[in-house]
Design an enzyme around this catalytic site. Structure first.
Site, PDB file in Angstrom:
ATOM      1  N   ASP A 101      -0.532  -8.324   2.434  1.00 24.89           N
ATOM      2  CA  ASP A 101      -1.345  -7.254   1.849  1.00 24.89           C
ATOM      3  C   ASP A 101      -1.847  -7.810   0.514  1.00 24.89           C
ATOM      4  O   ASP A 101      -1.088  -7.928  -0.440  1.00 24.89           O
ATOM      5  CB  ASP A 101      -0.466  -6.007   1.647  1.00 24.89           C
TER       6      ASP A 101
ATOM      7  N   LYS B 267     -10.143  -8.671  -6.773  1.00 26.16           N
ATOM      8  CA  LYS B 267     -10.569  -7.994  -5.545  1.00 26.16           C
ATOM      9  C   LYS B 267     -11.761  -7.061  -5.822  1.00 26.16           C
ATOM     10  O   LYS B 267     -12.482  -6.683  -4.909  1.00 26.16           O
ATOM     11  CB  LYS B 267      -9.387  -7.211  -4.972  1.00 26.16           C
TER      12      LYS B 267
ATOM     13  N   GLU C 288      -6.333  -1.921   5.930  1.00 25.79           N
ATOM     14  CA  GLU C 288      -5.081  -1.496   5.282  1.00 25.79           C
ATOM     15  C   GLU C 288      -4.532  -0.171   5.831  1.00 25.79           C
ATOM     16  O   GLU C 288      -3.346  -0.096   6.169  1.00 25.79           O
ATOM     17  CB  GLU C 288      -5.265  -1.472   3.762  1.00 25.79           C
TER      18      GLU C 288
ATOM     19  N   ASP D 108      -5.055   6.134   1.413  1.00 25.53           N
ATOM     20  CA  ASP D 108      -4.573   4.972   0.659  1.00 25.53           C
ATOM     21  C   ASP D 108      -5.368   4.838  -0.635  1.00 25.53           C
ATOM     22  O   ASP D 108      -6.537   4.462  -0.624  1.00 25.53           O
ATOM     23  CB  ASP D 108      -4.723   3.708   1.529  1.00 25.53           C
TER      24      ASP D 108
HETATM   25  P1  ADP Z   1      -3.449  -2.294  -4.683  1.00 26.42           P
HETATM   26  O1  ADP Z   1      -2.994  -2.330  -3.258  1.00 26.42           O
HETATM   27  O2  ADP Z   1      -4.875  -1.936  -4.848  1.00 26.42           O
HETATM   28  O3  ADP Z   1      -3.049  -3.469  -5.481  1.00 26.42           O
HETATM   29  P2  ADP Z   1      -1.247  -0.560  -5.235  1.00 26.42           P
HETATM   30  O4  ADP Z   1      -1.088   0.284  -4.049  1.00 26.42           O
HETATM   31  O5  ADP Z   1      -0.263  -1.628  -5.482  1.00 26.42           O
HETATM   32  O6  ADP Z   1      -2.716  -1.090  -5.335  1.00 26.42           O
HETATM   33  O7  ADP Z   1      -1.298   0.405  -6.482  1.00 26.42           O
HETATM   34  C1  ADP Z   1      -1.550  -0.075  -7.755  1.00 26.42           C
HETATM   35  C2  ADP Z   1      -2.151   1.016  -8.593  1.00 26.42           C
HETATM   36  O8  ADP Z   1      -1.255   2.112  -8.611  1.00 26.42           O
HETATM   37  C3  ADP Z   1      -2.364   0.582 -10.033  1.00 26.42           C
HETATM   38  O9  ADP Z   1      -3.618   1.021 -10.489  1.00 26.42           O
HETATM   39  C4  ADP Z   1      -1.244   1.290 -10.766  1.00 26.42           C
HETATM   40  O10 ADP Z   1      -1.622   1.632 -12.083  1.00 26.42           O
HETATM   41  C5  ADP Z   1      -1.045   2.531  -9.939  1.00 26.42           C
HETATM   42  N1  ADP Z   1       0.307   3.074 -10.053  1.00 26.42           N
HETATM   43  C6  ADP Z   1       1.468   2.487  -9.700  1.00 26.42           C
HETATM   44  N2  ADP Z   1       2.513   3.285  -9.958  1.00 26.42           N
HETATM   45  C7  ADP Z   1       1.994   4.406 -10.505  1.00 26.42           C
HETATM   46  C8  ADP Z   1       2.566   5.628 -11.008  1.00 26.42           C
HETATM   47  N3  ADP Z   1       3.869   5.818 -11.013  1.00 26.42           N
HETATM   48  N4  ADP Z   1       1.711   6.559 -11.489  1.00 26.42           N
HETATM   49  C9  ADP Z   1       0.386   6.358 -11.502  1.00 26.42           C
HETATM   50  N5  ADP Z   1      -0.204   5.250 -11.052  1.00 26.42           N
HETATM   51  C10 ADP Z   1       0.587   4.280 -10.549  1.00 26.42           C
HETATM   52 MG    MG Z   2      -3.082  -1.588  -1.406  1.00 23.61          MG
END
Ligand code: ADP
Ligand code: MG
Length: 598
Positions: free
Chosen positions: A11, A72, A179, A205
């Protein structure tokens, strides 16, 4: 286990990436060298080395302009894309315009200026994930094949560019899957199915940079995506950016100084905002405290959940729109949805959670790990494609294309060849005739999008067929063929029906495409840097070794000195007999022998 037969799923996220390995009939999500199951999608360059993941993230404060993240959000886009301009404001690294309007990232690496494409940076993250899996599988393993996920709402250029990134990383993409579809696989395997039971799933998502909504009908052995909708530029990074804007204004109001031009100050503020945003998911209020933020001025402020929600009210609204579109496209009433599956870090934001929950009037499913479900599903699919899946877990995936694909025709209209939410793979053909007597060349603009006029959609490139059969207008027939493959990538070809010859087909100016030669060049360069990095690691290791050696020597010298001094004092006692003196001598010799060993 030999590397060639290891199935992995990656991922590749905007902010975090996650990798899974299929082992002993199940998915293992692999922890990185710091013990974390997701790895920051960060790459940093220093005068000595390249760091990827945790290492890159950790040194952000001291080396901001050479620390790359959010790539990305750049991949498959043009430099002049308005979203690229907007994002660049918040990035501490320098973006420049390359050939064909491609964005390039400028860094200082090994003391020299160097430019990288977003594909190359993504490739570095992919290599890190691959190596994480290799270490887990065992020493000497080389993994070659992977299933990689992309947001369902990624367009054709973004998909192609991601595939190029994998090629640069030396990975063969067995399949690129969406995804939310991967998350649906994870859901499907987590639950028990009764015979013939069918469930309608809405996967929502919301990650760091993208929003995907997919409606999936799942039953044992079959997973069929009915429709997908989303926004390939909406996510947690945008909520953080709005918070940054808010505090920039507050600083200006208080101090009459604008910090927005100072990349380091903006980056420090952004870090604090990211932390504050996460705090607000569990607390009603939090503080932002930064010493000497700008020109030595400290910044102390606070923000509560209500203000955070107000700052992002427009974005939260945008977060809900794709749900409606998706249901409409699938011709499904919201009441028919059996399960709502939340994926992605930003679904932890209470407002987002509540909006989705209220819309469906039901509590979202709790059995899915929001951070790992996508990698989990990708790994299952990898094992599936390698024929390693146990028969009763076998699952057929039927996915759709997120955007309509077509050509510009007379009057600037968009002639759609493949409509959005069509099941893929798919091939569609359409014929055109010449519009001028003895026309030799026919050129089409290839567009992607939902608007009636081609110009309102996005131009993906142009298709040009030359050397047409000479004939009066309307006689020569050209057959245009659009094919979307299983990875969701569009291939276009055109053929002169009269001469029955296919020729001179090119899609030009597509930001999401490198030539085979260009990719080869980047693979070579990556190899070269790998060698340089390895050399650096060896040098660091050698230094550590000699350092340890010196440390031991110093200790030994001290031990020896103590023994010599002690014995000298001991000898001053005149009452000693021969046996005692000989024993002492032996003892001293033994100490000398011990300490002369390194
Ligand atoms: P990606 O797959 O796009 O990398 P993720 O699913 O890993 O994204 O999520 C990352 C995003 O989630 C980031 O923008 C982060 O700031 C946000 N995030 C992670 N934990 C929290 C939380 N507890 N509260 C608010 N936002 C969160
Ligand atoms: Mg993601």
């Amino acid at each position: 286990m030999a590397g060639a037969t290891v199935a992995i799923g990656i991922d590749l996220g905007t902010t975090y990436s996650c990798v899974g390995v299929w082992r002993n009939g199940r998915v293992e999500i692999v922890a990185n060298d710091q013990g974390n199951r997701t790895t920051p999608s960060y790459v940093a360059f220093t005068k000595d080395e390249k760091l990827v993941g945790e290492g890159a993230n950790n040194q952000l404060a001291s080396n901001a302009s050479n620390t790359i993240f959010d790539v990305k959000r750049l991949i498959g886009r043009r430099f002049s894309d308005s979203s690229v301009k907007r994002d660049a404001k918040y990035w501490p690294f320098v973006l420049i315009k390359g050939r064909d309007d491609r964005p390039r990232i400028k860094v200082s690496y090994h003391g020299r200026e160097k430019q990288f494409s977003p594909e190359e940076i993504s490739a570095m993250v992919l290599v890190k994930m691959k190596e994480t899996a290799e270490i887990f599988v065992g020493p000497g393993t080389t993994i070659k094949n992977a299933v990689i996920t992309v947001p369902a709402y990624f367009n054709n250029s973004q998909r192609k560019a991601t595939k190029d990134a994998a090629a640069i990383a030396g990975l063969k993409v067995m399949r690129m899957i969406n995804e939310p579809t991967a998350a649906a696989i994870a859901y499907s395997l987590e639950r028990k199915w009764r015979d013939g039971e069918e469930s309608v799933l809405l996967v929502y998502d919301l990650g760091g940079g993208t929003l995907d909504v997919s409606l999936v009908v799942v039953k044992k052995g079959l997973l069929q995506v009915k429709a997908t909708a989303g926004d390939n530029h909406l996510g947690g990074e945008d909520f953080t950016n709005n918070m940054v804007d808010h505090f920039v204004k507050e600083f200006e109001k208080r101090n009459h100084k604008d910090i927005s031009g100072d990349k380091r100050a903006v980056r420090r503020l952004r870090n604090s905002c990211e932390k504050a945003k996460r705090m607000l998911s569990s607390n009603a209020q939090t503080v932002v405290d930064i010493d000497a933020l700008f020109e030595g001025i400290d910044f102390h402020s606070s923000i509560n959940r209500a203000l955070f929600e107000q700052l992002n009210v427009d974005l939260f609204r945008k977060c809900m729109e794709p749900i409606e579109t998706c249901l409409q496209d699938a011709k499904m009433d919201r009441k028919k949805v059996d399960e709502v599956v939340l994926v992605g870090g930003s679904t932890r934001i209470p407002r987002v959670h509540r909006l989705v929950q209220d819309f469906f009037g039901k509590e979202p499913c709790k059995s899915i790990n929001a951070d790992e479900a996508v990698a989990y599903g990708a790994t299952v699919q990898a094992a599936n494609l390698m024929g390693q899946i146990n028969h009763d877990l076998l699952m057929q995936l039927i996915d759709v294309t997120p955007l309509s694909q077509g050509l510009e025709i007379e009057g600037g209209l968009m002639s759609v060849l493949i409509r959005r939410n069509t099941t893929i793979p798919i091939t569609k053909e359409k014929t055109f005739v010449t519009t001028v007597d003895y026309q030799t060349v026919m050129t089409f603009g290839v567009y992607e999008g939902e608007r009636a006029m081609a110009v309102d959609n996005s131009l993906r490139g142009s298709l040009s067929l030359s050397g047409l059969t000479l004939a009066p207008k309307g006689v020569t027939v050209i057959n245009v063929r659009f094919e979307i493959d299983e990875d969701g990538i569009l291939h276009v070809s055109a053929e002169d029906k009269v001469s029955a010859q296919k020729e001179n087909i090119t899609i030009m100016n597509d930001p999401g495409r490198f030539s085979i030669e260009e990719i080869k060049g980047m693979v070579e360069e990556a190899k070269k840097y790998k060698a340089v990095d390895l050399e650096h690691k060896k040098k660091v290791q050698a230094r550590n070794d000699i350092d340890n050696f010196l440390y031991t020597m110093r200790n030994n010298i001290k031990k020896l000195q103590d023994a010599v001094d002690g014995t000298t004092m001991w000898l001053e006692n005149n009452e000693l007999n021969m046996a005692q003196i000989n024993a002492k001598k032996k003892q001293l010799e033994s100490i000398i022998r011990q300490t002369s060993k390194p």
